[in-house]
Scaffold this active site. Structure first.
Site, PDB file in Angstrom:
ATOM      1  N   CYS A 155      -1.990   0.661  -3.431  1.00 38.18           N
ATOM      2  CA  CYS A 155      -2.532   2.191  -3.001  1.00 38.18           C
ATOM      3  C   CYS A 155      -0.967   2.861  -2.805  1.00 38.18           C
ATOM      4  O   CYS A 155      -0.568   3.517  -2.293  1.00 38.18           O
ATOM      5  CB  CYS A 155      -2.683   2.476  -1.608  1.00 38.18           C
ATOM      6  SG  CYS A 155      -1.909   1.240  -1.191  1.00 38.18           S
ATOM      7  N   ASP A 171      -1.556 -17.727   3.294  1.00 43.15           N
ATOM      8  CA  ASP A 171      -0.853 -16.961   1.877  1.00 43.15           C
ATOM      9  C   ASP A 171      -0.884 -16.997   1.104  1.00 43.15           C
ATOM     10  O   ASP A 171      -1.069 -18.346   0.337  1.00 43.15           O
ATOM     11  CB  ASP A 171       0.700 -17.640   2.252  1.00 43.15           C
ATOM     12  CG  ASP A 171       1.508 -16.306   1.334  1.00 43.15           C
ATOM     13  OD1 ASP A 171       1.429 -16.025   1.040  1.00 43.15           O
ATOM     14  OD2 ASP A 171       2.924 -16.557   1.726  1.00 43.15           O
ATOM     15  N   PRO A 212      -9.219  -4.634   5.672  1.00 44.58           N
ATOM     16  CA  PRO A 212     -10.038  -4.508   6.590  1.00 44.58           C
ATOM     17  C   PRO A 212     -11.381  -5.164   6.691  1.00 44.58           C
ATOM     18  O   PRO A 212     -12.459  -5.364   7.607  1.00 44.58           O
ATOM     19  CB  PRO A 212     -10.256  -3.188   7.993  1.00 44.58           C
ATOM     20  CG  PRO A 212      -9.312  -2.123   6.247  1.00 44.58           C
ATOM     21  CD  PRO A 212      -8.833  -3.508   5.546  1.00 44.58           C
ATOM     22  N   ALA A 271      -5.895 -10.664  -0.406  1.00 45.14           N
ATOM     23  CA  ALA A 271      -5.642  -9.785   0.801  1.00 45.14           C
ATOM     24  C   ALA A 271      -7.280  -8.996   1.373  1.00 45.14           C
ATOM     25  O   ALA A 271      -7.030  -8.072   0.854  1.00 45.14           O
ATOM     26  CB  ALA A 271      -4.645  -8.697   0.112  1.00 45.14           C
ATOM     27  N   ALA A 272      -7.747  -9.287   2.113  1.00 44.06           N
ATOM     28  CA  ALA A 272      -9.576  -8.951   1.979  1.00 44.06           C
ATOM     29  C   ALA A 272      -9.410  -7.639   3.681  1.00 44.06           C
ATOM     30  O   ALA A 272     -10.328  -7.145   3.573  1.00 44.06           O
ATOM     31  CB  ALA A 272     -10.244  -9.981   2.317  1.00 44.06           C
TER      32      ALA A 272
END
Lengths: 609, 170
Positions: free
Chosen positions: A437, A361, A313, A310-311
């Site tokens: 996070c 995905d 930004p 999930a790169a």
């Protein structure tokens, strides 16, 4: 004459002291009770004892007055000691001074009155202090309704919050009669919710995780923003050079901490730090300090194959590339198209050349890239964001239990996909780093525990020596003991966003759950039956509670795993098909069977013994 | 993703040649350290959705199993083909060019910012070793010295300010 008068006065004072002691004796008798109740210094009591003794011993005697004078003010002490010598003579002198007796008695009366007033004032003060904590009581139902009608009284709320926290921290002594801890906590939740703007779900979750004082610190920390941090791009420059250049431009900064060699923290800036020529030349990246951590834990080596699932930004991806010095290959994946352009532009800007960007995905990536092909994977999973409330206040009100459950489900699927892609036999790797996070246990420890049950992986130390270990147990859930190797970071402790990092090592490429594998390793030892029995009742209890809560998936896993252990203790590792939870009737049937089996086993055990 | 065909390759090389001159050889032949193999492979150009990428071969090999619509970027994007078939260099090629450029213009700090905002360069000279962008020199070096203060020195083609101004187009 003057000397005489002075002496007389001094002598009278000493007499007064003696008489005062008589009065104080009375006071002492009365006050002793009250003072004993108050959390007061033992010094006072010692003083009282001394005075009592001195009064009992020898009224007006030199030794007596000496002792008591120590107890009283030093000033008076000196006074008395000075006058002790004269006391011997004062007795004779008092006869001589009978002419001045009127004035003397008057002044004596005034002084007595003053002494008495002071004593009373002191006692009142003590009484007040003692009564104040008792004064605080929970608002009754009517009071709450009245409050709810009008606009919220912020100062009153804050006062009440502080009081409740104080009571909770010393509950046994400060509690109100008949009020349970739960009532206090409920009131605290309501007040915190309305004062700071949290919804019911979020504030309850925080209350469950932290003791009251720490909870206050956390909430206060969320109100303030964290410091701005930059990361030097080591592909293009060094931290020292960059710091020099930026200082010249007018940005006040410092190296971040001793755990990072590339971080800089910005104190203030005259020019926008996101628009300097160095920024545009790709010498640094604006990134929060907590985002350094998962990449440091991942520790990518040169010439490895890495996937960032999930790169966008691109802060972590570019950090990985910098650590690898542009060798090897990184697959940067980002599902949302809108965020792709930011990712590519950051990659190009920072001069990263070893990356392939794709948009899938994350759960489909194993099909595309193949299983067991990659050395390391970073999964910075999409989460509810409860750790970054300082950046985004809307999280306070918008996140509900359903949101968090959805996130948790997605994260579980993603982590399984990540584990499948990693090659356990890779020379230098075989690691998956999972980070979020968020501070919710459902999204953090729960997901890791799920992965541990479903795949042959184990937790290894992250390599981050600061940070709190993750929870091994939380309310009614019990996690695998190795979960203390995961790390949690909090805003009020580490001054960075709330974060969670876990590092898993893949042990083998089989998709079997570790329970079956472990059992096979143990062999048919005698220890087994008892180990199955003792955790089984516990898991039964846990599973009941969990079902009540509504999270069936884990419990069913537990059940089926335990069943497998009992049925086939010596089975070799088998490839299990994709797991589907059995329907409700089957579950209850299975539980009944298990209970029966337990009872029988217990009977057998008893009969043996 | 496919390799460039004849006409496309010539176009790309011509453009690069303008900036790098004979150093073009360096660009094509330099060994690449990317990719997990031990032996450094070579670089090559690939075309994907009208964008030209400069990537190393090992990367290309591994990117082939990503479907066309899901692949977004590879290596370094050096330019794109417009609808009419012309080739323009984009700012991402800067790294590549700066290492191999033949003519360099140094800017004073004040005009630096102006250049980055997208204006052309007015005649001033000083030192700043950070590559900012590239453009076409309007006059030769000798002429520059003689020129009046408002004359254009470099017509800007691309600058790093684009990273902030037009992120989406990249």
């Amino acid at each position: 004459m003057e000397d005489e008068e002075v002496e007389v006065v001094k002598g009278k004072n000493s007499q007064k002291k003696a008489s005062k002691k008589e009065k104080s004796k009375e006071f002492v008798a009365v006050n002793k009770k009250k003072k004993n109740e108050v959390l007061s210094e033992s010094d006072m009591e010692d003083e009282e004892d001394e005075e009592m003794q001195s009064v009992d011993g020898d009224e007006g005697g030199d030794s007596g007055s000496d002792m008591s004078s120590d107890g009283d003010d030093a000033f008076a002490g000196d006074f008395l000691q000075g006058s002790d010598d004269e006391e011997m003579g004062s007795g004779s002198q008092s006869d001589l001074d009978s002419d001045d007796s009127d004035i003397e008695t008057k002044s004596k009366a005034i002084d007595d009155a003053k002494e008495r007033e002071e004593k009373e004032a002191l006692d009142e003060l003590r009484l007040n202090i003692k009564e104040a904590p008792d004064e605080f009581r929970l608002p009754t139902q009517e009071e709450l309704e009245v409050e709810a009608r009008g606009p919220p009284d912020l100062t009153g709320l804050q006062q009440r919050i502080k009081e409740i926290v104080r009571v909770l921290s010393n509950f046994t002594s400060l509690r109100q009669e008949g009020a349970t801890r739960k009532q206090y906590i409920e009131q605290l939740k309501l007040d915190l919710g309305s004062y700071y703007g949290y919804n019911e779900f979020l504030i309850s979750s925080f209350v469950e995780m932290f003791p009251p004082v720490e909870l206050m610190e956390l909430i206060e920390a969320f109100e303030k923003p964290r410091p701005i941090t930059l990361r030097t791009n080591t592909l293009k420059t060094r931290r020292r050079d960059l710091a020099g250049v930026l200082l010249n431009r007018g940005i006040n900064l410092d190296p971040l901490s001793k755990w990072s060699k590339v971080g800089l923290v910005v104190y203030d800036h005259q020019v926008p730090y996101g628009a300097t020529p160095e920024y545009m030349a790709g010498h640094y990246m604006v990134q929060s300090a907590s985002s350094f951590l998962p990449v440091m834990a991942l520790a990518p080596q040169e010439k490895e194959r890495i996937v960032d699932m999930a790169a966008s930004p691109g802060g972590k991806t570019t950090y990985i590339a910098a650590l690898m010095k542009n060798t090897g290959i990184i697959y940067a994946n980002e599902m949302k198209e809108a965020r792709l352009s930011k990712l590519t532009s950051n990659l190009q800007r920072l001069g990263v050349t070893n990356t392939v960007v794709c948009s899938y995905d994350g759960r489909e990536l194993p099909k595309v890239l193949g299983n067991n092909t990659v050395d390391r994977i970073l999964l910075d999973a999409p989460c509810s964001g409860t750790g970054v409330i300082s950046k985004d206040e809307s999280v306070k009100t918008s996140k509900t239990a359903v949101d968090v459950q959805n996130c948790s489900r997605l994260q579980k699927e993603l982590i399984l996909a990540a584990i499948d892609m990693v090659d356990a036999n890779s020379k230098s790797g075989g690691y998956v780093v999972y980070s979020t996070c968020s501070m919710m246990v459902i999204e953090n420890e729960d997901v890791i525990d799920y992965a541990l049950k479903k795949r042959d992986v184990k937790l290894v130390p992250c390599g981050l020596d600061f940070g709190r270990p993750g929870f091994v147990r939380f309310r009614e859930s019990r996690f695998h003991p190795s979960l203390e190797k995961t790390r949690r970071f909090y805003p009020h402790v580490h001054n960075m966003d709330g974060f969670f990092v876990a590092k898993l090592k893949k042990m083998s490429n089989s998709k079997a759950a570790p329970a079956a594998a472990q059992v096979a390793e143990d062999g048919g030892s005698e220890i087994e039956p008892s180990t199955i029995e003792t955790p089984a009742p516990q898991s039964n209890v846990i599973s009941k509670k969990e079902q009540n809560k509504g999270s069936r998936k884990d419990k069913v896993d537990n059940l089926s795993l335990k069943r497998k252990k009992e049925e086939k203790p010596n089975a070799p590792t088998e490839k299990r098909k994709k797991y589907k939870p059995p329907p409700r009737e089957e579950i209850s049937k299975a539980r009944e069977e298990k209970r029966q089996a337990l009872r029988e086993a217990k009977k057998k055990g008893k009969s043996k013994v | 993703m496919r390799p460039l065909d004849e006409s496309e390759t010539t176009q790309v090389f011509e453009k690069l040649f303008k900036f790098t001159g004979n150093n073009l050889k360096n660009i094509v032949e330099s060994p690449s350290h990317e990719g997990p193999d031990q032996n450094p492979g070579r670089y090559c150009f690939r075309l994907h959705k009208n964008r030209v990428y400069y990537v190393s071969e090992s990367l290309v090999k591994r990117a082939t199993n990503i479907k066309r619509e899901n692949l977004v970027a590879l290596g370094t994007n050096i330019g794109k083909f417009t609808k009419s078939g012309k080739f323009h260099l984009t700012i991402q090629a800067l790294n590549l060019l700066a290492a191999n450029a033949k003519h360099k213009v140094w800017l004073k700090p004040t005009s630096e910012m102006s250049f980055l905002y997208g204006n052309d360069v007015i005649k001033v000279f000083s030192m700043s070793d950070v590559p900012l962008g590239f453009g076409i020199a309007a006059k030769s070096t000798q002429d520059c010295r003689k020129m009046d203060p408002n004359g254009l020195v470099v017509i800007r083609q691309a600058d790093t300010g684009e990273y902030l101004r037009s992120q989406e187009e990249i």
